[in-house]
Scaffold this motif. Structure first.
Motif, PDB file in Angstrom:
ATOM      1  N   PRO A   1       2.665   9.569   4.084  1.00  0.00           N
ATOM      2  CA  PRO A   1       3.494   8.435   4.039  1.00  0.00           C
ATOM      3  C   PRO A   1       2.960   7.213   4.901  1.00  0.00           C
ATOM      4  O   PRO A   1       2.212   7.522   5.880  1.00  0.00           O
ATOM      5  CB  PRO A   1       5.035   8.930   4.612  1.00  0.00           C
ATOM      6  N   ILE A   2       3.076   5.956   4.579  1.00  0.00           N
ATOM      7  CA  ILE A   2       2.740   4.988   5.296  1.00  0.00           C
ATOM      8  C   ILE A   2       2.902   4.900   6.504  1.00  0.00           C
ATOM      9  O   ILE A   2       2.022   4.353   7.314  1.00  0.00           O
ATOM     10  CB  ILE A   2       2.893   3.458   4.365  1.00  0.00           C
TER      11      ILE A   2
ATOM     12  N   LEU B   1       1.034  -1.055  -0.180  1.00  0.00           N
ATOM     13  CA  LEU B   1      -0.226  -0.091   0.119  1.00  0.00           C
ATOM     14  C   LEU B   1       1.007   1.304   0.025  1.00  0.00           C
ATOM     15  O   LEU B   1       0.533   2.247  -0.687  1.00  0.00           O
ATOM     16  CB  LEU B   1      -0.809  -0.004   1.296  1.00  0.00           C
ATOM     17  N   GLY B   2       1.885   1.288   1.005  1.00  0.00           N
ATOM     18  CA  GLY B   2       2.817   2.272   0.883  1.00  0.00           C
ATOM     19  C   GLY B   2       3.494   2.577  -0.533  1.00  0.00           C
ATOM     20  O   GLY B   2       3.573   3.796  -0.896  1.00  0.00           O
ATOM     21  N   ASP B   3       3.708   1.694  -1.396  1.00  0.00           N
ATOM     22  CA  ASP B   3       4.536   1.621  -2.608  1.00  0.00           C
ATOM     23  C   ASP B   3       3.311   2.223  -3.553  1.00  0.00           C
ATOM     24  O   ASP B   3       3.572   3.158  -4.414  1.00  0.00           O
ATOM     25  CB  ASP B   3       4.808   0.342  -3.026  1.00  0.00           C
ATOM     26  N   PHE B   4       1.930   1.978  -3.437  1.00  0.00           N
ATOM     27  CA  PHE B   4       0.995   2.613  -4.349  1.00  0.00           C
ATOM     28  C   PHE B   4       0.712   4.056  -3.892  1.00  0.00           C
ATOM     29  O   PHE B   4       0.621   4.636  -4.756  1.00  0.00           O
ATOM     30  CB  PHE B   4      -0.163   1.792  -4.245  1.00  0.00           C
ATOM     31  N   LEU B   5       0.676   4.184  -2.570  1.00  0.00           N
ATOM     32  CA  LEU B   5       0.514   5.771  -2.213  1.00  0.00           C
ATOM     33  C   LEU B   5       1.782   6.624  -2.929  1.00  0.00           C
ATOM     34  O   LEU B   5       1.283   7.779  -3.217  1.00  0.00           O
ATOM     35  CB  LEU B   5       0.412   5.886  -0.750  1.00  0.00           C
TER      36      LEU B   5
ATOM     37  N   LYS C   1       0.087   4.658   9.585  1.00  0.00           N
ATOM     38  CA  LYS C   1       0.218   3.198  10.634  1.00  0.00           C
ATOM     39  C   LYS C   1      -0.135   3.861  12.196  1.00  0.00           C
ATOM     40  O   LYS C   1      -0.549   3.445  12.843  1.00  0.00           O
ATOM     41  CB  LYS C   1       1.376   2.521  10.289  1.00  0.00           C
ATOM     42  N   LYS C   2       0.925   5.061  12.178  1.00  0.00           N
ATOM     43  CA  LYS C   2       0.565   5.695  13.725  1.00  0.00           C
ATOM     44  C   LYS C   2      -0.672   5.847  14.020  1.00  0.00           C
ATOM     45  O   LYS C   2      -1.021   5.810  15.276  1.00  0.00           O
ATOM     46  CB  LYS C   2       1.635   6.844  13.776  1.00  0.00           C
ATOM     47  N   ASN C   3      -1.386   6.381  13.239  1.00  0.00           N
ATOM     48  CA  ASN C   3      -2.791   6.805  13.477  1.00  0.00           C
ATOM     49  C   ASN C   3      -3.794   5.732  13.331  1.00  0.00           C
ATOM     50  O   ASN C   3      -4.954   6.020  13.374  1.00  0.00           O
ATOM     51  CB  ASN C   3      -3.288   8.241  12.840  1.00  0.00           C
ATOM     52  N   LYS C   4      -3.247   4.531  13.093  1.00  0.00           N
ATOM     53  CA  LYS C   4      -4.072   3.253  13.086  1.00  0.00           C
ATOM     54  C   LYS C   4      -5.247   3.666  11.978  1.00  0.00           C
ATOM     55  O   LYS C   4      -6.216   2.615  12.322  1.00  0.00           O
ATOM     56  CB  LYS C   4      -4.784   3.003  14.370  1.00  0.00           C
ATOM     57  N   SER C   5      -5.067   4.152  10.899  1.00  0.00           N
ATOM     58  CA  SER C   5      -5.881   4.000   9.694  1.00  0.00           C
ATOM     59  C   SER C   5      -5.748   3.115   8.684  1.00  0.00           C
ATOM     60  O   SER C   5      -6.694   2.926   7.987  1.00  0.00           O
ATOM     61  CB  SER C   5      -6.289   5.345   9.295  1.00  0.00           C
ATOM     62  N   VAL C   6      -4.543   2.433   8.890  1.00  0.00           N
ATOM     63  CA  VAL C   6      -4.332   1.427   8.174  1.00  0.00           C
ATOM     64  C   VAL C   6      -4.932   0.065   8.590  1.00  0.00           C
ATOM     65  O   VAL C   6      -4.747  -0.458   9.755  1.00  0.00           O
ATOM     66  CB  VAL C   6      -2.932   1.027   7.847  1.00  0.00           C
ATOM     67  N   ARG C   7      -6.102  -0.553   7.615  1.00  0.00           N
ATOM     68  CA  ARG C   7      -6.820  -1.903   7.827  1.00  0.00           C
ATOM     69  C   ARG C   7      -6.604  -2.599   6.689  1.00  0.00           C
ATOM     70  O   ARG C   7      -7.179  -2.454   5.651  1.00  0.00           O
ATOM     71  CB  ARG C   7      -7.791  -1.495   8.411  1.00  0.00           C
ATOM     72  N   ALA C   8      -6.404  -3.974   7.062  1.00  0.00           N
ATOM     73  CA  ALA C   8      -6.506  -5.106   5.997  1.00  0.00           C
ATOM     74  C   ALA C   8      -7.603  -6.124   6.498  1.00  0.00           C
ATOM     75  O   ALA C   8      -8.004  -6.381   7.456  1.00  0.00           O
ATOM     76  CB  ALA C   8      -5.243  -5.763   5.878  1.00  0.00           C
TER      77      ALA C   8
END
Length: 392
Positions: A258-259, A243-247, A263-270
């Motif tokens: 940046p990814i 996902l970071g590569d895509f962003l 990740k720190k604000n916990k908005s990344v979910r799979a």
């Protein structure tokens, strides 16, 4: 949770809430059990297709849906840019919407409750309760409490405890997609387009999947990607890194975070999205499967909300009809409805899923789609099909 219910529903997501609303509308005594306390976060692309909107409208939620961010088109990058509009179909909207699942799922559960369903939050279903013949007669909670019902609808997600306990599989050998997303504010005006990026590469291989950028309103966007597990090296993919590569491929002027920050604000979910019927037949004596527990994700696109709503509404209707007319040992009516509605589409989806897992074939398909002449012929055929009576 005293007494016996006509219908017990495990899971309060879109499929479970739709089933509960439908069954309660018929006068059935319904219980909905969910381990979460609503509102709760649920990872998703947050897009409502025109068909999903139509189901919400039929449930009496037209005014609610009208408040959500409206989208009128789809912009595809393959990598050339082209545009799709929602087909005009009699009796259906010609647009979609976006809304967070946190909000939508809460609205749907409250809607089921307002129709008469008894909703129990913080009630985690651990598995089915069986009688001496092996028929499902209710559910057992993690607390040990039993909730009995004449029919059970398993709308308990991709990792369905009920399906696992019954050791069910599918003769169709359904498959799964892996998806990951993050929500963020961008330096970009709101728009009315769902943006789809088809060129999704992993170590030089074209994947069977796509990236997306969906506007949520207020300069907030849901950005993510998904890929199907038919790709032989799918387990080698670090989804967060991918996902970071895509962003980093998105326009610099959008000022995409940046990814590491996301990740720190916990908005990344799979999450995992089962597709192509992972439980078939979609019932066993006493129990019907809906939503992710059924493997209802739409082949190719992975759209899950419309399929969850449709399977839930159908399961609720068929459960009550079977109880009134034949009893809980036979829900063939549900199987027939699902086969008629999705059988051909899912059969094709499983076939193309296997092909697309080969990077060479996926790459060739993308090149063909990037050819304007081929694409125009394909789109003409798709729009014609969408407007036919059986697809309205």
């Amino acid at each position: 949770m005293t007494g016996r219910y006509d219908v017990v529903i495990a899971g309060g997501g879109p499929s479970g809430s739709a089933a509960a609303w439908q069954a309660a509308q018929s006068g059935a005594r319904v219980a909905v059990l969910d381990k979460a306390e609503f509102p709760r976060d649920k990872p998703c692309g947050d897009g409502l297709t025109a068909r999903a909107v139509s189901y919400l409208q039929k449930m009496g939620l037209a005014d609610e849906v009208a408040t959500y961010h409206r989208v009128n088109r789809v912009t595809v990058f393959s990598p050339s840019e082209w545009e799709l509009t929602f087909p005009r179909r009699p009796g259906m909207p010609d647009h979609g919407h976006t809304v967070s699942r946190t909000h939508l799922d809460t609205v749907l559960l409250k809607h089921a409750e307002s129709a008469g369903a008894e909703v129990y939050q913080g009630a985690e279903v651990a598995g089915p309760e069986l009688d001496a013949r092996g028929r499902v007669v209710g559910v057992v909670l993690k607390s040990g409490e039993k909730v009995l019902g004449d029919a059970v609808i398993a709308a308990d997600g991709a990792y369905s405890p009920i399906k696992r306990a019954l050791k069910l599989d599918s003769q169709y050998n359904g498959y799964s997609a892996i998806a990951i997303r993050s929500e963020m504010n961008l330096n970009r005006p709101d728009n009315d387009s769902l943006d789809i990026y088809l060129k999704l590469l992993f170590q030089g291989d074209q994947l069977p999947g796509y990236g997306w950028v969906f506007p949520m309103g207020g300069s907030r966007f849901n950005i993510g990607l998904g890929y199907v597990n038919s790709y032989k090296n799918w387990q080698s993919i670090n989804a967060t890194q991918f996902l970071g590569d895509f962003l980093r491929t998105l326009p610099a002027e959008w000022e995409v975070p940046p990814i590491e920050e996301l990740k720190k604000n916990k908005s990344v979910r799979a999450w995992r999205l089962p597709m192509g019927f992972t439980a078939w037949p979609p019932w066993r004596p006493g129990v019907l499967f809906a939503g992710d527990a059924l493997g209802a994700g739409k082949p190719v696109s992975g759209a899950g909300i419309s399929k969850a709503l449709e399977s839930g509404l159908t399961a609720g209707e068929c459960a009550v009809a079977a109880l009134v007319n034949g009893g809980p040992d036979d829900f063939t009516n549900y199987e027939q409805r699902m086969r008629a509605a999705w059988g051909r589409e899912y059969r094709r989806g499983r076939f193309f899923n296997k092909l697309a897992g080969n990077p060479a074939i996926a790459s060739a398909g993308l090149k063909a789609l990037d050819n304007r002449t081929f694409r125009d012929l394909l789109l003409k055929s798709m729009y014609k099909k969408a407007q036919s009576p059986q697809h309205t």
